[in-house]
Enzyme design. Structure first.
Site, short mmCIF file in Angstrom:
data_model
loop_
_atom_site.label_atom_id
_atom_site.label_comp_id
_atom_site.label_asym_id
_atom_site.label_seq_id
_atom_site.Cartn_x
_atom_site.Cartn_y
_atom_site.Cartn_z
N CYS A 100 0.83 -1.19 0.00
CA CYS A 100 0.00 0.00 0.00
C CYS A 100 0.88 1.25 0.00
O CYS A 100 0.58 2.23 -0.69
CB CYS A 100 -0.85 -0.06 1.25
SG CYS A 100 -2.10 1.15 1.23
N CYS A 200 -4.70 -2.40 5.66
CA CYS A 200 -4.43 -1.02 5.36
C CYS A 200 -5.63 -0.44 4.61
O CYS A 200 -5.95 -0.88 3.51
CB CYS A 200 -3.18 -1.02 4.49
SG CYS A 200 -2.77 0.51 3.75
#
Length: 395
Positions: A100, A200
């Protein structure tokens, strides 16, 4: 005034980071990334991103900075979610947080920020950036955060020199309690907010439910392999080379069902990962059962009793050239070179003494002590003192 665009996540860390940047005289703009809006897979019925974006907006208002939301859910699905499904399908366990950062925050998001005229992008990560001069060139360092308990440098282990050049980490010199204290003094809505858990940006997700969207459940057997199995007997061999020894130490044992006994059933080997204890639903063993390996082709989960089971412990791992990454390109090892480092194979693991060995096909990381549950698809990161210099995907 230099312009900084900060990723405001609706958490306390990025809120305080934005305040500190303002104090330092930057022109600060808050940007909230909306990366997910499929609420069918979150555990609770809260809508996490909506709450977070409201909190981020309130913080921006309080600090008197402009605020807007960007929708990156398409890129997030493509680059993170699809990649995750693909890795799980192959029987590997990806780390979405590392990806991410590499793919979304410091790539897609950074590009948007630069298009908006930003000189820098800032985040609320607990890490620091250093700058050194070498051969007349500026080189950027990724340094551990001062708060040893919260250091998040590991999550940024895939960043490049170009990305670091444009990054700021305002809270890297602070501890978590200090950050909370500042937020309380400023009366920010996020001051007492709990740290986010789960994937995330997706919020609290039940991983099997999430994976089941694409990976269909398929019943298979759970096999328990006894510690005494011959496959664990280390044959004292003379190795013809260092590389041969490292290959042996990092080898993947090829388990077979008849090496042990069938102790239960599962709904899909790709939902499990090495070292996992929960979710096996097998009782009656003297010590708890841990997953020591999964075979997604045959759909079998291999387990062993206890943390010290030989199937969990290994002294070396391998990273292929394709998945090898140096933040400090100037320190990159040449063929047959070695480097003494401190390394970790997961976030929050205390740093371990290790030696890197560069071979033609990639890089071996040889640890001084046995490591538990070295897992394919996860990231290994190595440090020189408090500087993270490189990383790779465990193959």
């Amino acid at each position: 005034m230099k312009r900084v665009i900060i990723g405001l996540s609706g958490g306390v860390d990025s809120s305080v980071a934005a305040y500190l940047l303002k104090q330092q005289g930057y022109e600060v703009i808050g940007l909230f990334m909306k990366n997910w809006h499929d609420d069918s897979v979150t555990i609770s019925n809260e809508c996490p991103w909506l709450d977070d974006s409201n909190d981020a907006m309130l913080v921006a208002e309080k600090l008197g900075i402009p605020f807007q939301t960007v929708d990156l859910s398409e890129q997030y699905k493509e680059r993170i979610v699809d990649y995750m499904f693909h890795e799980y399908e192959k029987g590997r366990t990806p780390n979405p947080d590392v990806l991410c950062n590499r793919e979304i925050k410091f790539d897609v998001f950074m590009n948007i920020a630069l298009e908006l005229g930003a000189d820098y992008v800032a985040t609320g990560h607990y890490c620091r950036k250093g700058t050194i001069q070498k051969d007349g060139k500026e080189i950027y360092q990724l340094l551990a955060g001062v708060d040893g308990n919260k250091d998040q440098s590991y999550f940024l282990c895939q960043l490049s020199q170009d990305q670091l050049a444009k990054s700021l980490f305002p809270i890297g010199e602070l501890t978590k309690p200090e950050v909370r204290e500042i937020a309380t003094e400023l009366d920010l809505v996020t001051a007492e907010k709990k740290d986010s858990q789960g994937l995330c940006f997706i919020g609290k997700v039940k991983l099997p439910d999430f994976l089941q969207q694409q990976l269909k459940p398929k019943e298979g057997v759970i096999v328990e392999i006894p510690k005494e199995q011959n496959v664990f007997n280390h044959v004292e061999t003379e190795f013809s080379s260092e590389e041969e020894k490292l290959k042996y130490l990092s080898r993947k044992i090829d388990y077979k069902v008849d090496y042990g006994k069938i102790v239960g059933k599962h709904q899909g080997a790709h939902y499990f990962t090495k070292g996992q204890r929960k979710g096996l639903a097998v009782g009656g063993t003297a010590e708890p059962l841990f997953v020591i390996d999964t075979d997604v082709d045959e759909n079998v989960i291999y387990t062993g009793q206890g943390k010290e089971h030989p199937g969990l412990l290994k002294k070396a791992l391998f990273v292929t050239n394709e998945e090898l990454h140096w933040i400090r390109e100037d320190l990159e090892l040449g063929l047959d070179e070695t480097m003494e480092v401190m390394a970790r194979i997961r976030y929050r693991q205390p740093l371990q003494k290790a030696v890197l060995h560069k071979v033609e096909s990639g890089l071996y990381v040889e640890f001084k002590a046995y490591q538990s549950a070295i897992t394919e698809g996860q990231f290994v990161a190595w440090y020189l003192e408090d500087e993270l210099v490189g990383s790779g995907v465990i193959s």
